[in-house]
Design a protein around this motif. Structure first.
Motif, PDB file in Angstrom:
ATOM      1  N   PHE A  27       1.406   8.731   5.318  1.00  0.00           N
ATOM      2  CA  PHE A  27       0.766   7.417   5.400  1.00  0.00           C
ATOM      3  C   PHE A  27       1.019   6.802   6.764  1.00  0.00           C
ATOM      4  N   GLN A  28      -0.030   6.283   7.376  1.00  0.00           N
ATOM      5  CA  GLN A  28       0.091   5.599   8.660  1.00  0.00           C
ATOM      6  C   GLN A  28      -0.785   4.358   8.666  1.00  0.00           C
TER       7      GLN A  28
ATOM      8  N   VAL B 204       0.838  -1.194   0.000  1.00  0.00           N
ATOM      9  CA  VAL B 204       0.000   0.000   0.000  1.00  0.00           C
ATOM     10  C   VAL B 204       0.877   1.249   0.000  1.00  0.00           C
ATOM     11  N   ARG B 205       1.903   1.255   0.848  1.00  0.00           N
ATOM     12  CA  ARG B 205       2.807   2.399   0.897  1.00  0.00           C
ATOM     13  C   ARG B 205       3.485   2.642  -0.456  1.00  0.00           C
ATOM     14  N   GLN B 206       3.958   1.572  -1.078  1.00  0.00           N
ATOM     15  CA  GLN B 206       4.629   1.715  -2.360  1.00  0.00           C
ATOM     16  C   GLN B 206       3.673   2.230  -3.437  1.00  0.00           C
TER      17      GLN B 206
ATOM     18  N   ILE C 142      -8.752   7.470  -6.986  1.00  0.00           N
ATOM     19  CA  ILE C 142      -9.003   6.126  -6.449  1.00  0.00           C
ATOM     20  C   ILE C 142      -8.827   5.083  -7.549  1.00  0.00           C
ATOM     21  N   GLU C 143      -9.334   5.365  -8.728  1.00  0.00           N
ATOM     22  CA  GLU C 143      -9.158   4.440  -9.850  1.00  0.00           C
ATOM     23  C   GLU C 143      -7.673   4.268 -10.173  1.00  0.00           C
ATOM     24  N   PHE C 144      -6.911   5.367 -10.187  1.00  0.00           N
ATOM     25  CA  PHE C 144      -5.472   5.275 -10.437  1.00  0.00           C
ATOM     26  C   PHE C 144      -4.790   4.425  -9.363  1.00  0.00           C
ATOM     27  N   PHE C 145      -5.186   4.642  -8.107  1.00  0.00           N
ATOM     28  CA  PHE C 145      -4.591   3.898  -7.000  1.00  0.00           C
ATOM     29  C   PHE C 145      -4.846   2.397  -7.146  1.00  0.00           C
ATOM     30  N   LEU C 146      -6.046   2.006  -7.525  1.00  0.00           N
ATOM     31  CA  LEU C 146      -6.353   0.587  -7.692  1.00  0.00           C
ATOM     32  C   LEU C 146      -5.516  -0.032  -8.807  1.00  0.00           C
ATOM     33  N   GLN C 147      -5.350   0.710  -9.901  1.00  0.00           N
ATOM     34  CA  GLN C 147      -4.502   0.212 -10.984  1.00  0.00           C
ATOM     35  C   GLN C 147      -3.077  -0.016 -10.491  1.00  0.00           C
ATOM     36  N   ILE C 148      -2.534   0.990  -9.785  1.00  0.00           N
ATOM     37  CA  ILE C 148      -1.146   0.905  -9.325  1.00  0.00           C
ATOM     38  C   ILE C 148      -0.978  -0.190  -8.283  1.00  0.00           C
ATOM     39  N   LEU C 149      -1.914  -0.278  -7.327  1.00  0.00           N
ATOM     40  CA  LEU C 149      -1.788  -1.274  -6.261  1.00  0.00           C
ATOM     41  C   LEU C 149      -1.778  -2.689  -6.821  1.00  0.00           C
TER      42      LEU C 149
END
Length: 460
Positions: free
Chosen positions: A85-86, A48-50, A158-165
């Motif tokens: 981030f925590q 998640v952090r990465q 959020i869509e970008f984050f899901l792709q990257i994750l």
């Protein structure tokens, strides 16, 4: 990104960005989007952090900060790489509400943060039909300063984050130099406002009246505030409640809206107005008509060229109106909903841009937004609404490792009684209400939600 110690001045903040900075400085309109992540295997914190670090590098709005130059507030680019981030424990609802008063380092950035709940006491329920393949769930709360992002931008992010994750978990290489969206639109929107401003100047008397209303608020107290039970000794704070309709009810409601030639948003606003009216009638206020004063968030991209429909930033305004609800609305609810829809279409022609002209004249030129929000003022509206429409067309990633099961939207607002935020996702109408604890008790807010649910079910 700007070099360390150097400031990259992007553009003067727009009137809306300056207003949102003034509001956020006083714990108003801070956004939190809480994601229920469903994964095929337990989600690793370092993944998640990465993913968030890649997101920071690939989404320009996440690198924004605000600085002052020559008496003006400017949007600038951060001069260093940093994510807030925590990994935390606790209740996702509490974490969400706490981020509604989070203090960002405005001049240095970042103006957003992320909180991953590792041992969640109250996980939000994901959609059941993905549980078998993605049985592990956790919540990730994403908070942001409203001046960098509106709802459209947040859902893109959020869509970008899901792709990257999903790519991070799969071990794929990620090109951080390739940006996932464009941050632009300030000049184009400013041109629209300037054109509308010239129209306003043609009628100085009307302009004077409108500016007085912006500065002093409505002449009459919102009707809802006259019947709410008094609450004493409670600090200004926002809390929220949520309800999610099943797919069958959602489908029937959307079908009824289409059959009557109105948008889902117009249908929801009509239901909300009727809900408030019924609450007031049950509280003893008897009238033939009930004026409902409201402010509705509007996406300003609708006024820009089609090729700019996916730009990111805080490109919003408000449509402020007063709509009458007849006491006999039950005789023909859908006719009333059509009237609401008609009023929306009328207001979208010019009122939304006009609102930006007025706040610019009233507060932007004399840099007084922070002062305007520094102390509680009487409520201006019975309620505020913010729709994001159908998110199944925007959050589309169905990865092999992680999928989004549910999305909660929250925006802190302790000055007005109610803020309703809603969207459809995975075929369900998701509805949350932010309420001011110094104006409404949780019991009253829940009563209104129950009434809204009852009325919606009666009309489909």
């Amino acid at each position: 990104m700007a070099s360390k110690g150097e400031t990259r001045w992007l553009h003067p903040a727009t009137a809306m960005q300056a207003m949102l900075e003034g509001a956020n400085h006083n714990n108003l309109f801070l956004n939190v989007y809480t994601l229920t992540l469903c994964s095929a295997a337990p989600l690793q914190h370092h993944h998640v952090r990465q993913a968030l670090l890649h997101l920071f590098r690939k989404v320009p709005t996440l690198r924004l900060c605000l600085k002052r130059r020559d008496g003006l507030l400017w949007m600038c680019e951060m001069d260093h790489e940093e994510i807030d981030f925590q990994v935390v424990e606790g209740d996702s609802n509490q974490v969400t509400e706490d981020l509604g008063t989070y203090k960002y380092n405005v001049s240095e950035g970042p103006l957003w943060c992320a909180r991953l709940l590792s041992k969640e006491k109250n996980p939000m329920n994901p959609r059941t039909d993905i549980e078998s393949a993605f049985p592990y769930t956790c919540s990730l709360a994403l908070g942001n300063h409203h001046a960098i992002a509106d709802g459209t931008t947040n859902t893109f992010t959020i869509e970008f984050f899901l792709q990257i994750l999903n790519d991070v978990i799969a071990g794929k290489n990620i090109d951080d130099s390739k940006q996932m969206a464009e941050y632009k639109g300030a000049k184009e929107l400013d041109d629209l406002i300037n054109a509308q401003d010239k129209e306003l100047e043609k009628d100085p008397a009307r302009l004077e009246v409108l500016l007085k209303e912006i500065k002093e608020g409505p002449q009459e107290q919102p009707l809802l505030c006259r019947v709410l039970p008094p609450i004493y000794g409670v600090p200004y704070k926002s809390r929220f409640l949520e309800t999610v309709f099943d797919t069958d009810t959602t489908k029937r409601f959307i079908t009824k809206c289409k059959e009557n030639g109105i948008t889902v948003n117009s249908g929801v606003v009509a239901l909300l107005n009727v809900t408030l009216m019924e609450y007031m009638r049950e509280a003893g206020l008897k009238r033939e008509e009930y004026p409902i004063q409201a402010a509705h968030a509007v996406n300003m991209r609708r006024y820009l060229p089609k090729e700019m429909s996916n730009i990111i930033g805080a490109h919003i305004t408000l449509l402020v109106n007063t709509l009458m609800v007849p006491a006999n609305w039950q005789d023909s609810f859908w006719n009333y909903a059509k009237q609401v829809h008609k009023e929306f279409l009328k207001g979208l022609v010019s009122d939304t841009v006009e609102y930006l002209c007025l706040i610019r004249r009233a507060y932007y030129y004399n840099d007084s937004f922070q002062e305007a929000f520094s102390k509680p003022s009487p409520p201006s509206w019975d309620h505020i609404t913010a729709t994001m429409g159908n998110l199944d067309t925007r959050i589309i990633t169905e990865g092999n490792h992680v999928r989004l099961g549910h999305l909660l939207r929250f925006s802190a607002n302790a000055f007005d009684p109610l803020m309703h935020m809603y969207h459809t996702f995975r075929g369900r109408l998701c509805f949350s209400v932010t309420y001011s604890v110094n104006l409404l008790s949780e019991e009253t807010a829940q009563k209104m939600i129950d009434l809204f649910v009852k009325i919606l079910n009666s009309q489909v």
